[in-house]
Each structure stands twice: as C-alpha cells, then as structure tokens.
Design a protein around this motif. Structure first.
Motif, mmCIF file in Angstrom:
data_model
loop_
_atom_site.group_PDB
_atom_site.id
_atom_site.type_symbol
_atom_site.label_atom_id
_atom_site.label_comp_id
_atom_site.label_asym_id
_atom_site.label_seq_id
_atom_site.Cartn_x
_atom_site.Cartn_y
_atom_site.Cartn_z
ATOM 1 N N GLN A 120 33.879 -74.912 9.066
ATOM 2 C CA GLN A 120 35.338 -74.711 9.103
ATOM 3 C C GLN A 120 35.672 -73.610 10.109
ATOM 4 O O GLN A 120 35.930 -73.892 11.263
ATOM 5 C CB GLN A 120 35.870 -74.426 7.701
ATOM 6 C CG GLN A 120 35.793 -75.683 6.821
ATOM 7 C CD GLN A 120 36.438 -75.531 5.458
ATOM 8 O OE1 GLN A 120 37.174 -74.596 5.172
ATOM 9 N NE2 GLN A 120 36.156 -76.476 4.568
ATOM 10 N N CYS A 121 35.592 -72.339 9.687
ATOM 11 C CA CYS A 121 35.868 -71.308 10.706
ATOM 12 C C CYS A 121 34.699 -71.181 11.662
ATOM 13 O O CYS A 121 34.831 -70.689 12.770
ATOM 14 C CB CYS A 121 36.178 -69.965 10.061
ATOM 15 S SG CYS A 121 34.719 -69.036 9.556
ATOM 16 N N GLY A 122 33.514 -71.602 11.213
ATOM 17 C CA GLY A 122 32.352 -71.651 12.098
ATOM 18 C C GLY A 122 31.566 -70.359 12.211
ATOM 19 O O GLY A 122 30.538 -70.325 12.864
ATOM 20 N N CYS A 124 29.836 -68.730 10.028
ATOM 21 C CA CYS A 124 28.537 -68.753 9.342
ATOM 22 C C CYS A 124 27.623 -69.838 9.909
ATOM 23 O O CYS A 124 26.445 -69.875 9.600
ATOM 24 C CB CYS A 124 28.738 -69.021 7.847
ATOM 25 S SG CYS A 124 29.264 -70.722 7.505
ATOM 26 N N CYS A 168 28.915 -68.490 3.013
ATOM 27 C CA CYS A 168 30.013 -69.165 3.706
ATOM 28 C C CYS A 168 31.245 -68.973 2.831
ATOM 29 O O CYS A 168 31.198 -69.231 1.630
ATOM 30 C CB CYS A 168 29.718 -70.655 3.890
ATOM 31 S SG CYS A 168 31.143 -71.545 4.547
ATOM 32 N N ARG A 169 32.328 -68.490 3.416
ATOM 33 C CA ARG A 169 33.524 -68.247 2.611
ATOM 34 C C ARG A 169 34.511 -69.404 2.703
ATOM 35 O O ARG A 169 35.504 -69.417 2.005
ATOM 36 C CB ARG A 169 34.175 -66.964 3.102
ATOM 37 C CG ARG A 169 35.270 -66.393 2.214
ATOM 38 C CD ARG A 169 34.867 -66.166 0.764
ATOM 39 N NE ARG A 169 35.631 -65.085 0.160
ATOM 40 C CZ ARG A 169 35.592 -64.780 -1.128
ATOM 41 N NH1 ARG A 169 34.854 -65.482 -1.965
ATOM 42 N NH2 ARG A 169 36.296 -63.775 -1.603
ATOM 43 N N CYS A 170 34.226 -70.395 3.584
ATOM 44 C CA CYS A 170 35.227 -71.436 3.811
ATOM 45 C C CYS A 170 34.935 -72.746 3.101
ATOM 46 O O CYS A 170 35.823 -73.348 2.500
ATOM 47 C CB CYS A 170 35.324 -71.767 5.295
ATOM 48 S SG CYS A 170 35.706 -70.401 6.364
ATOM 49 N N MET A 788 34.180 -64.044 6.942
ATOM 50 C CA MET A 788 32.861 -63.696 7.493
ATOM 51 C C MET A 788 32.975 -62.866 8.770
ATOM 52 O O MET A 788 32.126 -62.030 9.049
ATOM 53 C CB MET A 788 32.051 -64.965 7.752
ATOM 54 C CG MET A 788 31.543 -65.613 6.470
ATOM 55 S SD MET A 788 30.315 -64.592 5.619
ATOM 56 C CE MET A 788 28.925 -64.836 6.684
#
Ligand SMILES: Cc1cc2nc3c(=O)[nH]c(=O)nc-3n(C[C@H](O)[C@H](O)[C@H](O)COP(=O)(O)OP(=O)(O)OC[C@H]3O[C@@H](n4cnc5c(N)ncnc54)[C@H](O)[C@@H]3O)c2cc1C
Ligand code: FES
Ligand code: FES
Length: 1385
Positions: A120-122, A124, A168-170, A788
């Motif tokens: 997602q945000c990438g 991680c 991973c937070r997403c 992250m």
C-alpha cells in the motif's frame, strides 16, 4: 564515515559489494551502520529506516558470506540499522533493488507482491521482499524433494513465518502472506487470496500458469566472483578518532585488552553483531571496537558426551540449527528433547533477521551486565549450563548461575563460551518404573512468534518417577528457572525445588509449590504489571506439573502441552516422541482467508481491481519518499529538542559541548523567527499551534529548539544530549487529567455549528425504562499512528527569498501557508511538493507542518538546505496521537433489551492546542448513533490539558464513539442476563429512526444496507452454529475459553471540495494532478482509472488502453492550489470527481474535432486526435475545482463483523480464531484497493483494542516510545481465518459512480474482537466464580474490559489467582480439610 586521511601502515581497506558493485573504503567511523552508509553514500534507497532498533524489518538486507574452503556462499538477512559497516568486510549485500528493478526487470517476488495487492504505502515492502527472498534462497539449499515448476522448496508455514519480524501498518498482512505463500511447494492454490493474476473460476492448473514464473535456478547472484578473491587480512580500520580491530586469536585479543588497560582513559568495546545497541541505544564513541567474530575459540561449536559447547560469538540461528541437528532421529531421547526445546524456545527470540547475526554470548553478557530480560539466560540456567570467561585476563569456568549473580562484567572481561550439558541418560531406561526427564520452556509475550520481549519466561526440568505404591509420580531432581519478570537476572527458584524434591505429586503439593513460587517471583519495584508477572510464574509451574498429578484430565482437559508429557510418561517406550505434539504449541500460523468481491464493469476501467499504481517500484525500493531525495550540496540535518516537562519556564537550552565541536551549525528557537514572521508550527480552521515553546513550555513533547548539524546522526545526538534548565516558579501546577481540566475550567471551544444535536427527550426516555444503569464509566487511552515512514521534510532556499519544501504531508496546502506565515513571506514565495507518503493515518495532517516549518525556518536562517527525518522516539513523543477520553453514561432500557434513553458525559483530553479536536465531539456522536437509543443527550467537553495536542488518527472520534455504543450495549445485556447479540439486534435502526438520528445523511431507504448485512453475515459466518460449538468448547475446556461477537457500524463521512488538473501531452500520454495525496490508500490508482474512463468517452480507437497512458504526478502547492486535507476517507472519490470534471471539459473540447476527423478518415486513433488537436491549438489542459453538492455531501457507510477469539486463562493471551467482515463499498471504484483498506483498517483497529499501550509518565511524556514497548499487530496476531466480503450495492445515485468510502470505517469493526474477548472472559469468570463459591453474583457478567485488552488486562479479569482458586476448590471438594491444611504452606 570519515573521508580523507592516509591509511596507516598495517591498516587494511574495507571491501564489500552492494548489489554486485564493489566498494572499497579506507577510513571509516567504526560506529557507522550499514544503513547509514547505504542511504547516504549509495544510490540504493530501498533500505528504509523504520525504527533503528531491529524491531520493524524495514531495513533488512541479505548478507552473503563466502567460505573459500567449502566454496559455498551463506546467505542470511540482517537488519542494516544495527549492523556496523566495518563488520561486513568481504561480504556482499543484496537489497531489493538488487533483486530486480525498472531497468533490468522486476523480480518474481516484486511481481507477486504487486499482483497480490500486497503493497500500500510501500514503505515496508522492500524489507518484506528481502525476508521472503532469504527464505526462498535458504529453502532451495535444503535436501527436500524438487518442487513443481514455478514453485520453491519453501513450505507454506515457512513462507508465513518469513515475515514474522516485519511490521506493516497498512495492509493487515493477509495479502503479504498470500504473496509469500504463492511460492510454497505445498500451497493449495485455492487458499491464495484475491489477486490480479487469475479470474474467479480458473482451474488450479490455469492459476499456476498465470502466476509470474519462479525459477529457483535462475536466482540472483548474491556473491560476485570478484569478491571471492579478496582475502581477509588481519586488519584494522582507522578513522581519525577510532579504530576497528579484528583479532584472530585469544592471545591477540588478550594483548589488545591488556594494552587498552594500559592506555589511560582509552575506551574499548567488544562487538559481535551490535544488535544489543537496538536496546541500549549507545551514543558513546569508543576509541577501539574489537570484533570477536574472527577468533576461532569464540565461533566454535563442540559436541561430546557431556553436552554441547557453544562459542560466545556463535549466532542464535546457528545455535538453533546445531541444537536441532542433535535431533535428527524420528524418536527423540530425553536429552535430545531438551536440546530440541531449547532450540524451539530460541526461535521465539527477536526475529529471524536478528537471530541470524545476534550472538548467544552477546545475549548472555547483556543479561549479566545490563540485566537485559534474556530468554537464553533463563533456558540455559534451567539445564545447568556453565560458562567460560576471561576475567582479569584469566580463564575460568563457572556455572551460569554464578556468572549471572556476579557484579557486572567490566569492559575487558570476555565471555568465551557456554556449555549446555547433555541430560542423557537420566538413569537406565529399561523399566517402566524408571525415572523420566521432563523439560519445558515458557514465555508469555504480546506476539506469539517473537519480536516481543516476554513478561516472564521460564524453563523447568524435572526427573519424575512413577510411584511404586500408588498411581502418582515422585519428583526427583527438579530445576526451575525464571526470568525477564523484573528481576536483575534469571533465577533458580531454589526453595520451591527443595519443597518439591522427593514428594509424591498431588494437588496439595502442587498448591504448596505454587504458593511458594508466587512468593519467590516478586518483580522489582517499578516493574509494570508486577502481579501479572508473578501469576505467570505460578501458572507456568502449574502447567508443567499438573500432568503428573493424579486425575490429570480433571486438571487440564488435555489442552495443555504439558499434559502430553504425562501422557507420554504413561505411554509405551516407542511413543516417547514429543515432536508430534509440537503443533499444539506452534499452532499460531498458518492463516486462511477468503475474499468475496463483486466486480463491476459498467464504468471500465473504473471498478476493476487493477494493481496499485507504483507498487512495483515500491517493492523494488525505487519509489522515492522525501528522505530518499538526494541531499543538495551543503545540506544540513535537523533534530528537535523537546520538553520533558508539562509546564515550566525554559530558562536555558544548552548543547553538550562535545557535540558543539562536532559540526553543529546552529540551534534554532522561537527567537529565530524572522521579523514579520510568526511562531507558528501548524494551523487548522480551529486555530494555530506554535512551532516552539516561547519562555514557557506547555506540554511534554513540545518543541523547544531545533538543532542543525552536518548529519542526521549528529543532530540527533546533539538534541538527545541537550540540557534544558526548567523552572516551575510562579506557575500553577500543570493540568494533566480531564478532571483537573474540569476543575480549572480549562476547555477548548467547540464551534456551535460543529456541536452535535441532542435527540428526543432524555427524561421521558428514562421514565419509560424498566431498568436503569446510572453513571457507569469508560476510559479510553490514546493510540500512536505508527506510520512506517516517520515525519520528514527537506527545505531548499531558492532565489529571491523563496523556499522549496519537500514534505511528507497529508496537507501540503496548509504546510505551505504555515511556512509562509512563519517566515513572514508572501505565500507565492513558498512551494511545497509531496509525491508519496509512507503511511499517515491522520498523523501527517497537522503534525507534518511542524517538521516542514522547522526545516524551512532553519534553511531560511542559515541559507542552506535543511532536512529532517524524525527518529522513531522523537516522532512518538511529539506525534500527539488519538484522543483519550473519559465517558460517564446513564442508560434506561426495557426488560426486552430495548434502550429508551442514553445520556453521556464525555471529557475529551485534547491536549494543549485545538488542532482538529473541535471536530471530535461530532465524530464520536456520528458513530455512536449506530443504535436507536430512543432519546440521546450528552454533554461533551474538550479539555485543554498540558499534554501534547491530540490529533487526527484514522477514524478520529468515530472509533471511540462506536466502541462506547458497544460498551453500553454489553452493559445492558449483562444487567438483563441476555445474549448481547440479541440486544444489539433489538436496537438496530429502522430506516425511520435512522432518519431521525442522521438527519440529512441517511440517503434513500434502499441505501440503508445494514439490516441485510447483519443477516447475511450471520449466514456467511455460520454464526449460530459457531456459537453452539463455542459453548460446547467452553463446557469442557477449563483453561481456554472462547467468545464470539457480532458488531455493526455506521460511519458518516463528508465529501470536501478538491481541485484537479488533467493535461494531455503531444504523444497522447496524460498527466494528472490532484489535491489528494497518495498515502498508500490507492488514491492515484483510482484517479488513473477515473481519468481513463472519463477520457474514453471521446470514443476513438485506443482509448481502451488509456489507463496505461495516465500518470498521476506529485502534488505541488503552487501548481494546484486549494488541495486541502487528504483525510476523512473521501479524498479519493473527490479527487476522482475533480478529475472527471477536467476530463469532461477536455472531451468537450475534443469532440468537434474528433467528429470532423472521423468524417474525413473513418476511424481515428487517440494519438492522431491529440496530434491534430495540438496543430489546431486546442487547449489540452483542464483544471477543475470540485465542490460537492451541499445536500448530498454527507453520507453513511455500513458494515458488520463477527469475531471469535480464544483466551488462554493461564496467560491472558487472546488468539483471534476468525473474523468475518461484510462492508458496503457501494460499487467499488477498485475492489482490490478497497479490500486492502478494509483489511488494513481492521488490523489497525485490532492494535487499538488489543495491543497498543500508549504509556506516559506522570508528566505526560510518552514513554512507550519505541518498538520494544509499543506493539502494533504482526502477522501472528491477526485473525487465523480472515474472511472479507466487499459488498457491492449499487443504489447510491448521488455518489460518484455509486461508490462509497473504505479508508476509515472498517477500523471500527475491530471492536468485534474486543467484545468477543469480553465474552470469553465472561465464561472464565463464571468458572472462577464457581471455584470461589460466588455463583449467581454479578461477578461473572458485570465488568469493564479495558482498551487495549492486553494480556495482563485479560488475565487479571480471568483471575490472577485462578490456579490457586481452582486447586483450593478441588482440594476442598475432594479432601478433608486437615489434609488440605497439611499440604499447604
Ligand atoms: C529487536 C530485538 C529483539 C530481541 N528480542 C529478544 C528476546 O525476545 N529475547 C532475548 O533473550 N533477547 C532478545 N534480543 C537480544 C539479542 O539476543 C541480543 O541483542 C543479541 O544476542 C546480542 O548479540 P550481539 O552479537 O549482537 O551482541 P553485541 O550487540 O555485539 O554485544 C552486546 C553487548 O555484549 C558485549 N559482548 C558481546 N559479546 C561479548 C563477549 N563474548 N564477551 C564480553 N562481552 C561481550 C558487547 O560489548 C556489548 O556490550 C533482541 C534483540 C533485538 C535487537
Ligand atoms: S529500521 Fe532496522 S529494523 Fe527497523
Ligand atoms: S504497505 Fe506496509 S507499511 Fe505501508
């Protein structure tokens, strides 16, 4: 790093390779980490800094070593943030760019991450890819059978475990786990989740062919040939100040230590892998770094009849494989079982990439010297290990127990090795009555598979002999070791051992033993959860011994792994194999999941699950985040000095003189605000917050000053070591609680237009009630965003007093105007650019403004570029986080569960400044109104306190509101002794009551999908059947209880005005700018789809491929103004709408020309049309500013979730067995993106409800400020079965192509996990009540379960003394009282 300076004679160069490129360095600062080198001196930016302490996995690289003797390359992952550069001499490093990239083509791993929508945000993603790559590389080296073509030798379980240490937070991990599993030889293709490779209904065979092909023999070369010829010399690296030594013998080492002793004031540090610095963040510089890894005596492993001797520098991973090597036979002997279990326990230490380099000796020295809560010390203590040490330059051998008990080792003492004795044979093993050896290890930690320190660990070893005269067993030798509970070091519970030895084990003896142990295991004063930790000791001993008590089944229902020992004890010789039972202990993974997604092709490519824009470059690490932008010449780095006091005069801020000499360029404070500028750090429509404290600091965490230095490391060290002179003279005491705020009338105003409206007549509703609950209380804490990528910015002074700022922000527009106000320049002098953000979750809305403004101010003052990448600790301290609150409620209800009135008094802790807090009351009520409360009244106060300003965090206020509603419902149900589910159902809205509660947002009756979702979910999750099964389970299971809960949500959102701009270039490619920022939520992807869809209405050849011609570019605050906040879940749809307006304009401009050309030429291609349009001067750039229609800008989102959990009553651990979600996305713009949002939000909610403790000290300073203390979910804490349906309901005429939001609402559904936990605890308390003789009281039903429901919280509610109570009840029921008294101590 150092540069320049000649290499002294004898000093060798440091040589290594990165992605096949050779690096040779002559002078290096030995404290330089591999990450610092890679990020600042190479073009490889895929290694990300997420924590700097080994706790997140964002920085992982593959390290390869060549052994010239065997001609083999060893590959393993390490955390580059802890690995010292000097330690990688003659090694090769592979990063994610090295696996594949834009130029050379992406690696299969990258392609599968893209196709499984696993980025997602990438931020991680490169680290995840490296973890998987390493697992694949090592699996291929095994002797396992050849896998089918396209697969690896990896197993499903290994694939999932490969990413256990990566945060991973997403995504919520499910999609990442699928990408990993897709390589496993034993994977069932049907188990792999939603992806872009195959279509529903494709056969397994077809699916295999559609997966990007993996060819193990076509692997990336991890070790370049040229490096094989570089010979390691006995070398030393020298910088101007420090040296790095690599002694190759003990003699060399001791002479080095001797000479260090002789040099007065010289400081030496022994180093193995430096992972210890992840915990003890040493900032000191040493004169000498002495690497112990080249000394054969410290790296040896010796096996003989007496046991295994492990050199101190041997890595934990190596030790694990050696201990397991001992156990190759199918049936293990007792001694082998001991080694096996030590290895199993070690596999839960840290994470794979730490264990790969961390040494056994380093761990033991940390335990001995620094009282580190070590696992290794405890488990090796239990088996009677010994250590070899050099102290005062003399060798000696002592027991581990003595070693641990000695005064801390000095810096010249060396631990050489540890000897683990062989416990084979105990005695002769021929007779059934002979003694048997039993050994178990335990650890209770928030994450089952590691990457979390334990609350307590234990290892117990005993010889037990079946009694010849009765059916019980007699305890022979017994060794009980316990540690990590807040003692100086691991201990042997000698008194308990003495008490047990020689006794025939029965319930009374067991009771006596655990009472004694409880008194022995007493954490030191100040240890958190002290009572819980003591109870764990008791429970583990109970677990260990109960199988040997007669009537074991009565005790443990066959569920505890310890029971198997008893079972084994009684079983035949041949079944003496514990391996077969390990699955009980290890049943944490694998996961299974189902996704139901309905595709909608009406508006193609909108509605298609296309992969995320940019996900391939995110996976390879080429995607550029702010900190990846190369530093301009002369660039400086900043770091905040923040206040540690809540309210005090700041008399002086002084840097430690040591750092002043070290290239500190300046210290910026409010005094440096230029004339005409303002001390402003952020702004919202509710007001501003200063950038720096002036003479007074008003909260802990407030910025006092900004140190600017040559490197980020120097700036951080200077800030960390700054000295602040505080004075509290003539100041009132700070306001730290909401109660104190009320007392002092310290409030932040809520504008009347935002204050929610009361509903109905509360008094009347109460009068109609059959029963009432009055003044019940709920308290909710905060939550940290844990994006992250921490806050970052780069400010570059430009000509004519202008400033260009790159900012990782959710709101460049406000960053822009804040900077202009701070510098006192017109807004056209400032330009803020944001390309992508590595996760934000609300935390980069206002808080990013402070960071960017501080950089801009420093750059302005010093006339040089200034950048900042906040370290994790400072980020956590300053971020503010979610709003804590205290809620008092009174509720009236009928005896059938129908609620007639609810009143709430809510005190919100807003912190020191308004930020977005005035919107929180509205948000709370918006989600709380999901039930028909009859009448609803409330008094909500925003308390202004001396805490850091609380800010937006994903579903701000809504999360709490939804939870408060559930807490009230649970309370009502417990008062009525009704099923909670039926009370929920009873109070769900009809469309009429919905209209009343959500005036103006309710939409049309058909749009109210919650009732149908509610019923559908019951069917799809087999709710009724599972409730029955859980009841049966609870009926027979004594130490594990299950709970199930179904929770609905209603979440209102509002669409806001947004700009857009679409330009078509001469070659037909399209460039798009939008107000919304790509934060990982897939905004660019949806915008691309919408652009392609909207432009395709021009109807010419080639428009079906337009998707691939569209590029969304970075936001630039001067190019597109009025960008607004990317927040509130609706920015994707409003950005899409803005783009659609632009495209409509362009199509309108092109249509006449197209018709004309079509008449002349027949069919017309898109490219031809555009070329002609250029020739005819058609304006091919269109801008828009979408302003939503006031009457339809607000709407409601619906969803529901069922979660089932299992609570371990002995440890308080909660396992989420299953979660089923149905969420209404309308006609999803991109179901893959929305699915990712739903799963990711749900797992973030699990963090809030179950794991994340936001601890502050008594001054309000955040002390849970690192990955050691703040635990976000990991792959082993998500639901074991995770089923999500993205409901496609197309009844939303006023929504953009009938779509709805997905970013925040699903987070609220995680309350189902909390409620299910409560249900399981209720069962536990019923049982406890019966043991305590409290049957029939409210004890079991009326209780509050705190948020987060961590292990200590759950255990406390289940009874810290549950084991004692159980044993007592058993003894009282089955024995005479004198017997009982006799057995008890
Ligand atoms: C993220 C993370 C999670 C962790 N989780 C756990 C856990 O759950 N349980 C657990 O038990 N441990 C855990 N650890 C600790 C880990 O096991 C240790 O950091 C590691 O074993 C230290 O080994 P090292 O080779 O990196 O030592 P280093 O960091 O190189 O050294 C550590 C210290 O010991 C000294 N030293 C090292 N070797 C010797 C020697 N032979 N003689 C004298 N002094 C020496 C060094 O000077 C230094 O002071 C964790 C560590 C990290 C980073
Ligand atoms: S940055 Fe290295 S593990 Fe987090
Ligand atoms: S995609 Fe994993 S942290 Fe954002």
């Amino acid at each position: 790093m150092e540069d320049g300076g000649a290499v002294p004679a004898g000093a060798a160069n440091l040589v290594f390779a990165v992605n096949g490129e050779r690096f040779q360095l002559s002078t290096i600062d030995p404290s330089t980490t591999l990450l610092q080198f890679l990020r600042s001196k190479t073009r490889f930016k895929s290694v990300k800094l997420g924590c700097g302490e080994g706790g997140c996995g964002a920085c992982i690289v593959l390290l390869s070593k060549y052994d010239p003797v065997s001609d083999e390359v060893e590959n393993f992952t390490v955390s580059s943030c802890l690995t010292l550069l000097c330690s990688i001499d003659r090694c090769s490093i592979t990063t994610s760019e090295g696996l594949g990239n834009t130029k050379d083509g992406f690696h299969t791993i990258h392609q599968r991450f893209v196709g499984f929508h696993a980025s997602q945000c990438g931020f991680c993603t490169p680290g995840m890819c490296m973890s998987l790559f390493s697992a694949l590389t090592n699996a291929e080296k095994t002797q396992r059978a050849e896998p089918p073509p396209g697969f690896s030798k990896l197993t499903v379980s290994e694939a999932e475990k490969a990413i256990v240490g990566n945060l991973c937070r997403c995504t919520g991990y499910r999609s990442i786990a699928d990408a990993c599993k897709s390589f496993a030889a034993d994977v069932d293709m049907e188990d792999l989740g939603f992806n872009s490779f195959w279509k529903k209904g494709d056969s397994k065979k077809v699916k295999v062919t559609k997966l990007p092909f993996y060819n193990p023999s076509n692997q990336v070369s991890t070790f370049p040939e040229f490096l094989k010829n570089e010979f390691r010399s006995s070398m030393l690296f020298i910088s101007r100040k420090n040296s790095w030594y690599n002694p190759t013998s003990v003699k060399e080492l001791t002479s080095m230590l001797k000479s260090t002793l002789a040099e007065s004031g010289a400081r030496a540090k022994l180093v193995v892998s430096n992972t210890g610095s992840g915990y003890y963040k040493e900032i000191d510089h040493y004169d000498k770094y002495i690497d112990l890894r080249c000394i054969p005596d410290l790296s040896m492993i010796r096996r003989d009849r007496t046991g295994i001797e492990i050199g101190a520098a041997v890595t934990i991973s190596k030790a694990i494989s050696v201990l397991k090597e001992e156990n190759k036979s199918e049936f293990l002997s007792h001694g082998e079982v001991v080694f096996q279990k030590i290895a199993d326990h070690m596999e839960r230490i840290a994470s794979g990439f730490i264990r790969n380099s961390a040494s056994v000796g380093g761990n033991l020295v940390m335990a001995q010297r620094n009282h580190f809560p070590s696992d290794i010390a405890t488990i090796l203590l239990a088996v009677g290990s010994e250590v070899n040490v050099i102290t005062d330059l003399k060798h000696e051998k002592v027991t581990l127990e003595e070693f641990l008990g000695r005064p801390p080792l000095d810096s010249t003492s060396v631990l050489m090795s540890v000897h683990i004795p062989c416990w084979e044979p105990v005695r002769n093993v021929t007779s059934k009555t002979d003694a048997r050896l039993v050994f178990e290890t335990y650890r209770a930690a928030p994450r089952p598979l590691g990457n979390a320190l334990p609350y307590l660990n234990a290892a117990f070893l005993a010889e037990v002999t079946p009694c010849k005269t009765s059916s019980g067993v007699i305890i022979g030798n017994i060794q009980l070791a316990l540690g990590a509970y807040g003692s100086k070091h691991a201990i042997r519970a000698r008194k308990v051992e003495e008490f047990l030895v020689g006794k025939l084990l029965n319930a009374g003896v067991l009771y006596g033993a655990i009472k004694l142990l409880g008194a022995t295991v007493v954490p030191e004063v100040g240890t958190s959860n002290a009572a819980y930790r003591s109870s764990l000791a008791v429970n583990f001993l109970f677990q260990f011994l109960c199988p040997f008590v007669d009537a074991c089944d009565e005790f443990c229902d066959g569920l505890l792994h310890g029971c198997n020992d008893a079972f084994l004890l009684r079983a035949s010789e041949t079944s003496n194999n514990q391996k077969q039972f390990d699955h009980i202990k290890n049943a944490v993974l694998p996961l299974s999941a189902k996704q139901v997604v309905e595709l909608n092709q009406n508006y193609s490519p909108v509605g298609e699950p296309i992969t995320k824009a940019g996900s391939a470059i995110q996976a390879s690490g080429e995607a550029v985040y702010v900190d990846d932008i190369p530093s301009p010449t002369n660039c400086l780095h900043g770091a905040f000095i923040y206040s540690t006091k809540p309210l005090a005069w700041v008399k002086r801020v002084k840097l430690n003189s040591k750092y002043l000499q070290d290239n500190v360029a300046g210290v910026i404070s409010f005094r440096d605000i230029p004339k005409g500028g303002e001390n402003i750090g952020s702004k919202t429509i509710f007001g501003i917050e200063p950038l720096f404290a002036d003479d007074i600091t008003r909260c802990a965490g407030q910025a006092l000053a900004f140190v600017v230095a040559d490197t980020q490391k120097l700036a951080d060290m200077a800030a960390e070591n700054a000295w602040v002179d505080y004075d509290t003279g003539n100041l009132e005491p700070p306001i730290l609680t909401v109660e104190e705020a009320v007392e002092g009338s310290s409030f932040i105003e809520v504008p009347p237009f935002l204050y929610p409206a009361q509903i109905g007549d509360f008094s009347k509703g109460m009068n109609e009630a059959d029963q009432k609950i009055l003044s019940a209380e709920i308290k909710l804490g905060s939550q940290y965003h844990f994006y992250m990528e921490t806050q970052s910015a780069l400010a570059i002074p430009d000509e004519d007093n202008c400033m260009l700022v790159y900012s990782a922000s959710q709101c460049p527009e406000f960053v822009h105007s804040t900077i202009a106000r701070c510098l006192g320049v017109p807004e056209h002098n400032v330009r803020v650019v944001t390309r992508r953000v590595g996760g934000a979750f609300g935390g980069k809305a206002t808080r990013s403004m402070h960071v960017a403004t501080a950089c801009a101010l420093a750059a302005h003052k010093l006339g040089r570029p200034v950048r900042l990448y906040l370290n994790r600790k400072t980020d956590m301290v300053m971020a503010g986080g979610r709003h804590p609150m205290k809620v008092t409620y009174s509720v009236g209800f009928k005896s059938n569960g129908k609620i007639t009135a609810l009143h709430l008094d809510i005190l919100i802790n807003a912190g020191i400044a308004a930020d977005v807090s005035p919107a929180i009351p509205h948000n709370i009520l918006n989600a709380l109104k999901k039930y028909d409360w009859g009448a609803l009244s409330f008094d909500i106060k925003l308390c202004k306190t001396n805490h850091s300003s609380k800010t937006a965090m994903r579903a701000p206020g809504e999360l709490q509101g939804s939870f408060i509603a559930e807490a009230v419902i649970e309370h009502v149900a417990s008062m009525l002794s009704m099923e909670v589910d039926s009370v929920r159902k009873q109070n769900l809205h009809t469309f009429d009551s919905l209209k009343l509660f959500y005036k103006g947002s309710e939409g049309e009756p058909l749009e109210y999908t919650l009732p149908s979702i509610w019923d559908k979910l019951a069917r799809s999750s087999c709710l009724a059947q599972r409730i029955e099964t859980a009841q049966q389970f609870n009926g027979f299971s004594k130490w594990r209880k299950r709970g199930i809960s179904r929770v609905p949500i209603i979440h209102g959102v509002a669409v806001r005005p947004t700009p857009g701009k679409v330009s078509v270039l001469l070659d037909g490619s399209v460039v798009v700018e939008v107000g919304g920022i790509e934060l990982g939520q897939g905004l660019w992807t949806k915008v691309k789809q919408m652009t392609a869809f909207a432009l395709s209405s021009v109807k010419c050849d080639g428009t079906e491929d337009l998707l691939y011609k569209v590029r969304v570019i970075q936001s630039d605050s001067l190019s597109l103004i009025q960008g607004g906040f990317t927040a509130g879940s609706t920015t994707s749809e409003s950005s899409c709408e803005a783009v659609r307006l632009c495209c409509n304009t362009l199509v309108e401009r092109l249509k006449t020309l197209k018709n004309k050309l079509q008449e002349q030429m027949g069919a017309i291609k898109w490219e031809t049309l555009i070329q002609q349009a250029y020739l005819q001067s058609v304006n091919l750039s269109a801008s828009s500013y979408y302003v939503p229609d006031f009457t339809s800008m607000q709407y409601l989102n619906y969803g529901a979730a069922v979660s089932e959990v299992e609570v371990n009553l002995l440890t308080g651990e909660t396992t989420i067995l299953q979660s089923d979600i149905i969420y209404d996305c309308g006609q999803s713009l991109n179901p893959a993106v929305d699915l990712g949002q739903i799963e990711g939000a749900f797992v973030q909610g699990i963090g809030f409800f179950m794991l994340e403790e936001y601890a502050t000290n008594s001054d309000g300073l955040v002390v849970a400020n690192n990955t050691w203390t703040y635990k976000i979910p990991t792959v082993d804490t998500i639901p074991k079965r995770f089923n999500v349906e993205v409901l496609s309901s197309g009844n939303h005429q006023k929504r953009l192509l009938s779509s709805k939001a997905s970013g925040e609402p699903p987070l609220l559904l995680a309350a189902s996990v909390h409620c299910a936990t409560r249900a399981a605890i209720k069962e536990a308390r019923k049982q406890l009540a019966s043991w305590k003789g409290l049957d029939g009281s409210h004890f079991s039903t009326v209780f509050q379960l705190e948020v987060p429901a961590t292990m200590p919280v759950v255990k406390e509610l289940c009874g810290l003394d549950s084991v004692e109570c159980f044993l007592k009840s058993l003894l009282c029921a089955s024995r005479t009282s004198d017997c009982f008294t006799l057995s008890c101590v």
